[in-house]
Write an enzyme that holds these catalytic residues in place. Structure first.
Site: not given
Length: 838
Positions: A659, A547-548, A655, A356, A553
């Protein structure tokens, strides 16, 4: 009556459960009592299907998928079980007849603290899809008493609060105190020889008991109910009565406290050695209980463990459970007396591994010293696996000692450590990435040496998400619109959404879609006002990054653009700027200082924007705290723009992007992770693309990337960074954000400055598109219509076909509650392999 699906049956069951299980009658019941009674009412209907599923698997000798994961981010269970049973309307009516409101009771549910982010949520989606597709499966993990943490904000800073999710009980859980195993830790290994055969006898220093706790997982509109088995740690002896009688009360419970620590908290901070020791103990505890449980079930019918892999396939969800490789070898060789070669043949047919991450620091490794201390027999087994493996490498690549060092299970550079990803790859018959780009990078970069040796092992299975939770339950307005136009088959076959394209130009569909989106935004705006006291305009562009919090990111890239908008508005440069609400959500790891600084900067920018009388007319900045599944279900349907802006080559898949897409948000993103495949599905006209590609990132570094040169060349970028450094967003404090500024100007590890100009350009395209209502509607509808690929059902079908080789096993409700007492009459005493009976 107890398992009926009609309104009358549900109402009667609810009243009985309130009376007999909660000890209440309606006039004195608290909201929590009412929620629990309803949950038990729904659970009764799940158990009917679970009992029948278990009986079916026993009788059919079904091959079973075991999904082993450190996280299962299930989310609230009541709503999704109502969806899967198809009785939400009936339950709402039954409660209404009693003067109760279903939505109010749904709000009472505490979210299980069993996961942190994408990894755990993916595991939960996969359990949902396994049951929906009628695949026999068990999820295995740890029953954490406390989740990662509840996030609150104090003066702009993240504060972690213990997530005591079990304080009011868990109605979905079925404790199994009779199913438990003693798990050893520490100690030493005796080496013996019997009849010329070598034997190793591990003598642990201490033992911890793992006890099973089960949660039924129901499929959508089928009778299949699989289960999630979580292990709770407890002491072998809960009370030292001798110490207690001597008045040493602390010592009397010392073993209990020490043992139960193993399943106390999800992901303890492992910066210190004590944290590393606890985390490795957790992982071994989980896999030891799981494998022994699987062997227990297997041996109910077959005592020859050489057939173990014919009964089970065990999927490793990332590296956290990869110590299972050494544990299965130990059990087969030391306990079940298989030869090494026999045991290795079973092991390499049992395991499959999902990777992952592309971040080297996330590829888990453990210091050899710690591993030897906690698991002395397992380090011996890993050394032997490594010795035999490296012999094979030398035969394939003679004289290539650099390759040997790279591929070894033991990293000899610096402090010697065990490479857990390497262990998983060597022992697994299949290794998959979770997006097309990610899998390509695994083959040719992260795990390139292993791919050269075993190209047949490597494949891709792009992640997916369940539409039951993230569309039907989260966005009932959109779900209703879809059913009205294309029927309801899409709920089990998301590729059916493509039929929506036939209505893309239908004025009624377009108007209904816009109305549904506005209603979702108004609902979320009301939530922000109630929870945070923040007022936002629902008609503004809802620009969401949820998100985290992590540097790769790049929430700070989003912030630099937001500051640029702020500065333009203050100068009266309003041309091309559409009203925008920038929403951030996500948690930072407790020990991750830079991520916490990013959260603080979000609040600093929000404060500055709100204080400016000109900027605040067109711009709002909000941090939505404690992002979890329940909050995600509110946020995804409200989003207009989905921020997926990680540095190319860093995100494995994602993911959240799926969504958002499923709910009609349009992606602004780089060619990273599953963004690549989203772009392929929707086309460039329905995706906002910016930034360097993976190859361009590599080239930029190779050419000698200089972030200060970028800073000097762009006045708006320089202005934003100077404001951060000078205290504009920290009430004059120049020191607060100094580490963040120094990283950006000194190294800029994730090319935030390198992608800034193209990101700002792309955001201007976003504003222009949003002002064109018809164009935006077309883009949003196309995202919904082409999101079918990203269903977790499609992912699971690929696992079934490419890796697991298991069969669908339909379940009929042949066994009714009044017949359960006679189950021993219809099943043989020596049960065939399958899920253990209830």
């Amino acid at each position: 009556m107890r398992t009926g699906l009609g309104v009358g049956s549900i109402r009667q069951s609810f009243l009985e459960n309130l009376f007999y299980l909660m000890g209440r009658f309606p006039e004195v019941a608290t909201p929590h009592d009412l929620y629990m009674a309803l949950a038990y009412t729904v659970r009764d209907r799940l158990l009917l299907r679970w009992v029948n599923s278990s009986a079916t698997y026993l009788q059919t000798r079904a091959r079973t998928v075991c999904y082993l994961s450190a996280e299962f981010m299930l989310g609230p269970q009541l709503g999704v079980n109502l969806v899967n049973l198809g009785i939400r309307a009936e339950v709402a009516e039954a409660l209404s007849e009693l003067g109760l409101d279903l939505d109010e009771l749904l709000e009472r549910e505490e979210e299980p603290g069993l996961g942190n982010g994408g990894l755990g949520r993916l595991a939960a989606c996969y359990l949902d899809s396994l049951a929906t597709l009628q695949i026999p499966a068990i999820g295995y993990g740890i029953r954490y008493e406390f989740g990662i943490f509840d996030q609150t904000i104090e003066d702009g800073w993240q504060v972690e609060i213990a997530d005591n999710w079990l304080r009011l009980g868990n109605p979905w859980e079925i404790p199994r105190p009779e199913i438990g195993f003693e798990v050893g830790l520490g100690g030493y290994v005796d080496h013996e020889s019997e009849s010329g055969r070598f034997r190793a006898v591990w003598k642990p220093e201490r033992t911890v008991r793992g006890v099973a706790c089960d949660t039924p997982i129901l499929g959508y509109r089928v009778n299949t109910a699989n289960f999630l088995r979580l292990w709770r740690a407890e002491a072998h002896e809960a009370l030292d009565i001798r110490s207690f009688n001597q008045g040493d009360y602390t010592r009397a419970v010392e073993q209990k406290v020490s043992s139960e620590t193993i399943s106390k908290v999800l992901y303890p901070n492992d910066e210190a050695l004590a944290g590393k020791r606890l985390r490795l103990s957790q992982q071994y505890f989980m896999v030891s209980c799981t494998l022994r449980d699987m062997l227990r079930i297997f041996q109910q019918a077959d005592h020859d463990v050489r057939g173990f892999a014919d009964k089970y396939v065990l999927q490793l969800n990332d590296t956290h459970p990869s110590v299972a490789v050494a544990e299965l070898m130990r059990l087969l060789v030391d306990v079940h007396d298989l030869t090494w070669d026999e045991a290795w043949a079973v092991t390499t047919k049992t395991f499959a591994y999902t990777n992952h991450t592309l971040l080297p620091e996330a590829l888990e490794r453990w210091p050899v010293s710690l591993f030897s201390e906690l698991l002395p027999r397992h380090i011996e087994i890993i050394y032997e696996i490594n010795r035999r493996f490296l012999e094979e490498v030398r035969k394939r690549f003679p004289g290539d000692e650099a390759r040997i060092r790279r591929m070894s299970l033991i990293d000899e550079s610096g402090e010697r450590s065990v490479r857990m990803a390497h262990l998983a790859v060597v022992a697994s018959f299949a290794v998959n990435g979770v997006a097309a780009l990610h899998s390509e990078l695994l083959r040719h970069d992260v795990l390139g040496d292993f791919y050269e040796m075993w190209p047949e092992k490597f494949l891709n299975v792009t992640n997916g998400v369940t539409p039951r939770r993230f569309l039907i339950e989260a966005n009932p307005g959109l779900a209703s619109l879809l059913c009205g136009r294309i029927g309801n088959n899409w709920a089990k076959d998301l590729s059916e959404l493509k039929r929506l394209e036939a209505f893309e130009n239908d004025p009624e569909v377009r108007a209904a879609f816009r109305a549904t989106k506005l209603e979702n935004k108004e609902r979320f705006a009301a939530l922000l006002k109630a929870r945070l006291g923040v007022v936002v305009d629902p008609k503004s562009l809802f620009d969401v990054q949820a998100k985290r919090i992590h540097e790769y990111k790049r929430q700070h890239l989003n912030l630099l653009h937001t500051i640029t908008l702020f500065n333009r508005l203050r100068r009266g440069q309003t041309a091309g700027i559409t009203p925008r609400t920038v929403i951030f959500a996500g948690k930072a790891a407790p020990g991750y200082r830079m991520a916490k600084l990013i959260i603080r900067l979000v609040h600093g920018v929000a404060e500055a924007v709100a204080a400016d009388p000109i900027a605040r007319q067109s711009l709002s900045v909000v941090f939505f705290p404690d992002f979890n599944v329940k909050n995600a279900q509110r946020l995804y349907p409200a989003a207009d723009l989905s921020e997926q802006i990680s540095t190319a080559g860093k995100e494995a898949s994602g993911t959240g992007n799926m969504k958002f897409m499923m709910n009609g948000a349009i992606t602004i993103g780089t060619l990273d992770g599953a963004n690549v495949e989203i772009l392929e599905e929707v086309g460039k006209e329905s995706f906002f693309l910016f930034g360097m590609t993976t190859e361009q990132v590599k080239q930029r570094w190779a050419e000698g990337y200089d972030p200060r040169a970028v800073y000097r060349s762009d006045p708006e970028l320089a202005e934003a960074i100077d404001q951060i450094a000078s205290g504009v967003f920290s009430r004059g404090d120049r020191e607060v954000f100094a580490p963040l500024v120094n990283e950006l100007l000194g190294r800029d590890s994730y090319l935030v400055l390198g992608d800034y100009a193209d990101y700002v350009r792309c955001q201007a395209d976003v504003s222009a598109a949003y002002t064109d209502e018809e164009r935006w509607t077309t883009m949003a509808l196309r995202n919904v219509a082409r999101s079918g690929k990203f269903s977790s059902d499609r992912s699971i079908r690929e696992y079934v076909e490419k890796i697991w080789k298991v069969s669908t096993t339909p379940v009929a409700l042949a066994l009714l509650p009044e017949e359960v007492v006679e189950i021993d009459d219809i099943l043989p005493t020596r049960r065939p392999p399958g899920l253990d009976p209830l």
